[in-house]
Write a protein that holds these residues in place. Structure first.
Motif, PDB file in Angstrom:
ATOM      1  N   GLU A  40      28.868  38.847  41.251  1.00 19.71           N
ATOM      2  CA  GLU A  40      29.697  37.928  40.458  1.00 19.71           C
ATOM      3  C   GLU A  40      29.525  36.523  41.024  1.00 19.71           C
ATOM      4  OE1 GLU A  40      31.608  35.858  38.309  1.00 19.71           O
ATOM      5  OE2 GLU A  40      32.302  37.874  37.725  1.00 19.71           O
ATOM      6  N   ASP A  41      29.142  35.552  40.173  1.00 22.31           N
ATOM      7  CA  ASP A  41      28.856  34.211  40.681  1.00 22.31           C
ATOM      8  C   ASP A  41      30.095  33.342  40.843  1.00 22.31           C
ATOM      9  OD1 ASP A  41      28.971  34.180  37.801  1.00 22.31           O
ATOM     10  OD2 ASP A  41      28.171  32.146  37.855  1.00 22.31           O
ATOM     11  N   GLU A  42      31.204  33.714  40.220  1.00 24.37           N
ATOM     12  CA  GLU A  42      32.441  32.961  40.407  1.00 24.37           C
ATOM     13  C   GLU A  42      33.099  33.462  41.691  1.00 24.37           C
ATOM     14  OE1 GLU A  42      34.701  31.893  36.752  1.00 24.37           O
ATOM     15  OE2 GLU A  42      33.458  33.455  35.842  1.00 24.37           O
ATOM     16  N   LYS A  43      32.890  32.705  42.761  1.00 22.25           N
ATOM     17  CA  LYS A  43      33.251  33.190  44.092  1.00 22.25           C
ATOM     18  C   LYS A  43      34.737  33.487  44.234  1.00 22.25           C
ATOM     19  CE  LYS A  43      29.384  31.115  46.604  1.00 22.25           C
ATOM     20  NZ  LYS A  43      28.979  30.278  47.756  1.00 22.25           N
ATOM     21  N   TYR A  44      35.582  32.653  43.647  1.00 25.12           N
ATOM     22  CA  TYR A  44      37.020  32.867  43.819  1.00 25.12           C
ATOM     23  C   TYR A  44      37.456  34.167  43.155  1.00 25.12           C
ATOM     24  CZ  TYR A  44      37.738  31.248  38.994  1.00 25.12           C
ATOM     25  OH  TYR A  44      37.699  31.118  37.629  1.00 25.12           O
ATOM     26  N   ILE A  45      36.817  34.518  42.019  1.00 29.04           N
ATOM     27  CA  ILE A  45      37.120  35.797  41.361  1.00 29.04           C
ATOM     28  C   ILE A  45      36.614  36.953  42.217  1.00 29.04           C
ATOM     29  CG2 ILE A  45      36.581  37.273  39.380  1.00 29.04           C
ATOM     30  CD1 ILE A  45      36.546  34.802  37.637  1.00 29.04           C
ATOM     31  N   ALA A  46      35.352  36.835  42.660  1.00 32.32           N
ATOM     32  CA  ALA A  46      34.745  37.900  43.457  1.00 32.32           C
ATOM     33  C   ALA A  46      35.553  38.170  44.726  1.00 32.32           C
ATOM     34  CB  ALA A  46      33.309  37.533  43.807  1.00 32.32           C
ATOM     35  N   GLU A  47      35.955  37.102  45.413  1.00 32.74           N
ATOM     36  CA  GLU A  47      36.676  37.276  46.668  1.00 32.74           C
ATOM     37  C   GLU A  47      38.082  37.830  46.438  1.00 32.74           C
ATOM     38  OE1 GLU A  47      36.365  33.438  48.411  1.00 32.74           O
ATOM     39  OE2 GLU A  47      34.227  33.671  48.908  1.00 32.74           O
ATOM     40  N   ALA A  48      38.729  37.419  45.338  1.00 32.80           N
ATOM     41  CA  ALA A  48      40.064  37.937  45.031  1.00 32.80           C
ATOM     42  C   ALA A  48      39.998  39.427  44.714  1.00 32.80           C
ATOM     43  CB  ALA A  48      40.666  37.159  43.856  1.00 32.80           C
ATOM     44  N   VAL A  49      39.007  39.819  43.900  1.00 29.29           N
ATOM     45  CA  VAL A  49      38.844  41.233  43.549  1.00 29.29           C
ATOM     46  C   VAL A  49      38.496  42.045  44.792  1.00 29.29           C
ATOM     47  CG1 VAL A  49      37.438  42.889  42.260  1.00 29.29           C
ATOM     48  CG2 VAL A  49      38.217  40.792  41.151  1.00 29.29           C
ATOM     49  N   ALA A  50      37.633  41.494  45.646  1.00 32.33           N
ATOM     50  CA  ALA A  50      37.235  42.200  46.860  1.00 32.33           C
ATOM     51  C   ALA A  50      38.442  42.488  47.747  1.00 32.33           C
ATOM     52  CB  ALA A  50      36.199  41.384  47.623  1.00 32.33           C
ATOM     53  N   GLN A  51      39.365  41.536  47.849  1.00 36.09           N
ATOM     54  CA  GLN A  51      40.557  41.747  48.663  1.00 36.09           C
ATOM     55  C   GLN A  51      41.402  42.889  48.118  1.00 36.09           C
ATOM     56  OE1 GLN A  51      41.340  40.419  51.649  1.00 36.09           O
ATOM     57  NE2 GLN A  51      39.293  39.515  51.486  1.00 36.09           N
ATOM     58  N   VAL A  52      41.532  42.951  46.790  1.00 35.81           N
ATOM     59  CA  VAL A  52      42.295  44.045  46.166  1.00 35.81           C
ATOM     60  C   VAL A  52      41.619  45.383  46.435  1.00 35.81           C
ATOM     61  CG1 VAL A  52      43.066  45.024  43.977  1.00 35.81           C
ATOM     62  CG2 VAL A  52      43.269  42.563  44.373  1.00 35.81           C
ATOM     63  N   LEU A  53      40.299  45.416  46.275  1.00 34.25           N
ATOM     64  CA  LEU A  53      39.568  46.670  46.489  1.00 34.25           C
ATOM     65  C   LEU A  53      39.684  47.129  47.942  1.00 34.25           C
ATOM     66  CD1 LEU A  53      36.317  46.068  44.386  1.00 34.25           C
ATOM     67  CD2 LEU A  53      38.399  47.297  43.728  1.00 34.25           C
ATOM     68  N   LYS A  54      39.600  46.191  48.872  1.00 33.54           N
ATOM     69  CA  LYS A  54      39.709  46.553  50.285  1.00 33.54           C
ATOM     70  C   LYS A  54      41.089  47.102  50.612  1.00 33.54           C
ATOM     71  CE  LYS A  54      36.147  43.316  51.851  1.00 33.54           C
ATOM     72  NZ  LYS A  54      35.848  42.028  52.529  1.00 33.54           N
TER      73      LYS A  54
END
Length: 226
Positions: free
Chosen positions: A7-21
């Motif tokens: 995902e190239d929109e970093k703020y989206i990718a990082e927010a989703v990654a935090q939820v998944l973790k």
């Protein structure tokens, strides 16, 4: 379970990654199609979340190359809301599911659980067998006959990797990538510690399976009874 999110929109990718973790998924992020494809074809991921609109190489091209490479990892395609044509092309190209942006993380988690169950059903209900042992990666339970022992998550992931690479030497580099991800600072000593702990647990249940070290190469499972 290890997830690759491209995902190239970093703020989206990082927010989703935090939820998944927070939901006990391991997550690696790629911000463009070329790097995402390089990660995907390593075949170390359980599920790939792939956006269509990406720099350097679009998501559908990445998906096509991944499937051409023989990688069967389930893929959730992220599409623009209302873009029916993209959804159809994605499914035809080899996507397993799609999710329209913007999406609720609860919906993404439900899709991941569904794909995880589907993958599990295809592999003996999730039970991995090798020699005299059975490993349940979902419950982290290792059994030999009537003997059983609980593994840690990393021990289970390590044994799963070695079982799936049956007859192949697995390098420390591959183990680090699979268990800790590309951007980790984990060193070889971390692998050696987990191999040592796993060996002790195999001994405790009196398994004929052992983990052999191949000097300067990696590790391989051996069956003393096979």
């Amino acid at each position: 379970m290890r997830i690759l999110m491209v995902e190239d929109e970093k703020y989206i990718a990082e927010a989703v990654a935090q939820v998944l973790k927070r939901n006990n998924y391991s997550v690696d992020l790629a911000y463009d199609g070329e790097y995402g494809m390089d990660c995907a074809v390593s075949n170390i991921y359980d599920i790939i979340i792939l956006d269509i609109m990406l720099p350097k190489k679009d998501g559908l091209s990445v998906l096509k190359e991944v499937r051409k490479s023989g990688i069967e990892t389930p893929v959730i395609l992220l599409t623009a809301r209302g873009e029916t044509e993209d959804k159809v092309r994605g499914l035809d190209t080899g996507a397993d599911d799609y999710l329209a942006k913007p999406f609720h993380t609860n919906e993404l988690l439900a899709r991941l659980r569904a794909l995880g169950r589907r993958k599990t059903e295809l592999v003996n209900n999730g039970i991995l067998k090798y020699g005299d042992i059975e490993l349940n990666p979902l419950s982290l339970l290792l059994k030999r006959g009537n003997s059983e022992i609980m593994l840690t998550l990393k021990e289970s992931q390590l044994l799963e990797l070695l079982i799936k690479r049956n007859g192949m030497i697995v390098s420390k580099e591959i183990i680090i990538e699979k268990l800790w991800g590309y951007d980790t600072d984990a060193e070889d000593s971390r692998v050696e510690i987990h191999v040592s702990l796993l060996r002790k647990k195999l001994t405790r249940i009196r398994s004929g399976i052992s983990i052999r070290a191949v000097r300067n190469v990696g590790y391989i499972l051996k069956n003393s009874k096979g």
